[in-house]
Design a protein around this motif. Sequence first.
Motif, short mmCIF file in Angstrom:
data_model
loop_
_atom_site.label_atom_id
_atom_site.label_comp_id
_atom_site.label_asym_id
_atom_site.label_seq_id
_atom_site.Cartn_x
_atom_site.Cartn_y
_atom_site.Cartn_z
N THR A 3 0.85 -1.19 0.00
CA THR A 3 0.00 0.00 0.00
C THR A 3 0.88 1.23 0.00
O THR A 3 1.89 1.28 0.66
CB THR A 3 -0.89 0.00 1.26
N SER A 4 0.47 2.25 -0.72
CA SER A 4 1.27 3.47 -0.78
C SER A 4 1.25 4.16 0.57
O SER A 4 0.33 4.00 1.37
CB SER A 4 0.72 4.42 -1.84
N LYS A 5 2.29 4.98 0.83
CA LYS A 5 2.44 5.65 2.12
C LYS A 5 1.23 6.52 2.44
O LYS A 5 0.80 6.63 3.59
CB LYS A 5 3.71 6.50 2.10
N GLU A 6 0.63 7.14 1.42
CA GLU A 6 -0.49 8.04 1.64
C GLU A 6 -1.70 7.32 2.25
O GLU A 6 -2.54 7.93 2.88
CB GLU A 6 -0.92 8.70 0.32
N ASN A 7 -1.79 5.99 2.05
CA ASN A 7 -2.94 5.24 2.53
C ASN A 7 -2.70 4.62 3.90
O ASN A 7 -3.56 3.92 4.41
CB ASN A 7 -3.30 4.13 1.53
N ILE A 8 -1.54 4.86 4.48
CA ILE A 8 -1.19 4.22 5.74
C ILE A 8 -1.04 5.26 6.84
O ILE A 8 -0.37 6.27 6.66
CB ILE A 8 0.13 3.43 5.61
N TYR A 10 0.29 5.01 10.55
CA TYR A 10 0.91 4.06 11.46
C TYR A 10 0.37 4.23 12.87
O TYR A 10 0.32 5.34 13.40
CB TYR A 10 2.43 4.25 11.46
N VAL A 11 -0.05 3.14 13.47
CA VAL A 11 -0.54 3.14 14.84
C VAL A 11 0.45 2.38 15.70
O VAL A 11 0.60 1.16 15.55
CB VAL A 11 -1.95 2.51 14.94
N ARG A 12 1.12 3.08 16.57
CA ARG A 12 2.15 2.47 17.43
C ARG A 12 1.49 1.59 18.48
O ARG A 12 0.48 1.97 19.08
CB ARG A 12 2.99 3.57 18.06
N LYS A 13 2.06 0.41 18.72
CA LYS A 13 1.48 -0.55 19.66
C LYS A 13 2.09 -0.46 21.06
O LYS A 13 1.68 -1.20 21.96
CB LYS A 13 1.64 -1.98 19.12
N VAL A 14 3.08 0.40 21.23
CA VAL A 14 3.67 0.60 22.55
C VAL A 14 3.49 2.06 22.94
O VAL A 14 3.25 2.92 22.09
CB VAL A 14 5.18 0.23 22.57
N ASP A 46 8.09 -7.83 19.06
CA ASP A 46 6.94 -8.21 18.23
C ASP A 46 5.92 -7.08 18.08
O ASP A 46 5.06 -7.14 17.20
CB ASP A 46 6.24 -9.44 18.83
N LEU A 47 6.02 -6.06 18.94
CA LEU A 47 5.10 -4.93 18.89
C LEU A 47 5.67 -3.75 18.12
O LEU A 47 4.98 -2.75 17.93
CB LEU A 47 4.74 -4.48 20.31
N LEU A 48 6.92 -3.86 17.68
CA LEU A 48 7.62 -2.72 17.10
C LEU A 48 7.68 -2.75 15.58
O LEU A 48 8.26 -1.86 14.96
CB LEU A 48 9.04 -2.64 17.66
N HIS A 49 7.11 -3.77 14.96
CA HIS A 49 7.14 -3.87 13.50
C HIS A 49 6.50 -2.64 12.86
O HIS A 49 5.42 -2.21 13.27
CB HIS A 49 6.44 -5.14 13.03
N GLY A 50 7.17 -2.08 11.87
CA GLY A 50 6.68 -0.91 11.18
C GLY A 50 7.25 0.39 11.71
O GLY A 50 7.10 1.44 11.08
N ASP A 51 7.91 0.33 12.87
CA ASP A 51 8.46 1.54 13.47
C ASP A 51 9.94 1.67 13.14
O ASP A 51 10.53 0.78 12.50
CB ASP A 51 8.26 1.52 14.98
N TYR A 52 10.56 2.77 13.59
CA TYR A 52 11.99 2.96 13.31
C TYR A 52 12.69 3.64 14.48
O TYR A 52 12.08 4.36 15.28
CB TYR A 52 12.21 3.74 12.03
N ILE A 53 13.98 3.38 14.55
CA ILE A 53 14.85 4.00 15.55
C ILE A 53 15.92 4.80 14.83
O ILE A 53 16.58 4.28 13.91
CB ILE A 53 15.51 2.93 16.46
N GLN A 196 7.51 4.04 7.32
CA GLN A 196 6.93 3.73 8.61
C GLN A 196 5.52 3.17 8.42
O GLN A 196 4.70 3.74 7.72
CB GLN A 196 6.87 4.98 9.49
N GLY A 197 5.27 2.02 9.02
CA GLY A 197 3.97 1.38 8.89
C GLY A 197 3.85 0.45 7.71
O GLY A 197 2.85 -0.27 7.58
#
Length: 262
Positions: A3-8, A10-14, A46-53, A196-197
């Motif tokens: 999916t393109s970035k515009e359609n996402i 990101y909802v952080r799980k932590v 397992d809760l951090l997928h899609g995020d970045y550091i 991200q996401g």
Amino acid sequence: MSTSKENIKYVRKVDKSQIPTCNIMGVNIAAINMEWLLEYLDKNIDLLHGDYICVTNVHTTVTAYENPEYCKIQNGGLMAIPDGGPLSTVARKRGYTNIERTTGPSLMGEIFQVSSQRGYSHFFYGSKEETLTLLEKKLRENYPGIKIAGMYSPPFRPLTEEENVAVVDMINAAKADFIWIGLGAPKQEIWMSEHQGELNGLMIGVGAGFDYYAGNIQRAPEWMQQRNLEWVYRLLQDPKRLFQRYWHTNTRFIWNAFIRGK
């Protein structure tokens, strides 16, 4: 299908607010140490997928101070860890006594060391094909049982939309826990923010980390690292490229962070 970035969105799980931070020149530097970070990643991976550091140093902090959009990217990920010694020094002077320098290459080594035991898998995005070949060889030699889910050396130009979709699909198919990004700053932070996401793994931008573990360049001796002098060692290795950068960023950082208290 990607999916393109515009359609996402990101909802952080932590709960990111549980990560202590010290604002230095607009960047929320994680006021942590390596022990804390490793425990946090192990507990939450397992809760951090899609995020970045972001692995943040004086150069990227000054760049963020001068560029509001890049500052948003530094602050938009899970955390910005204190790769640069002066960042932890400033934070300690401001009362964050537990913060310690937490470098990208050191974090890589710590994660690699426990990967076989923890079952972590890794994807490496960036650098040159030759470096990735060396990196894989060295990692398999030095960290028996390490799971390398994939590697990709992107072209030195922006990807087309079709290429980007293919890359996202490739990385997600690999199902890696850690997605190491070696594009150099600020390119790698921008790339992580744009994705991200989208990716099923935790992205960490480590710059020259690929070259360190491939054996292309050497890190400073331990005594220099402990005294915040690793930048001097890197300058001696590559003076033509780094002198102007260090002169600009170091003087700006000293003036704004140490003297003005930004």
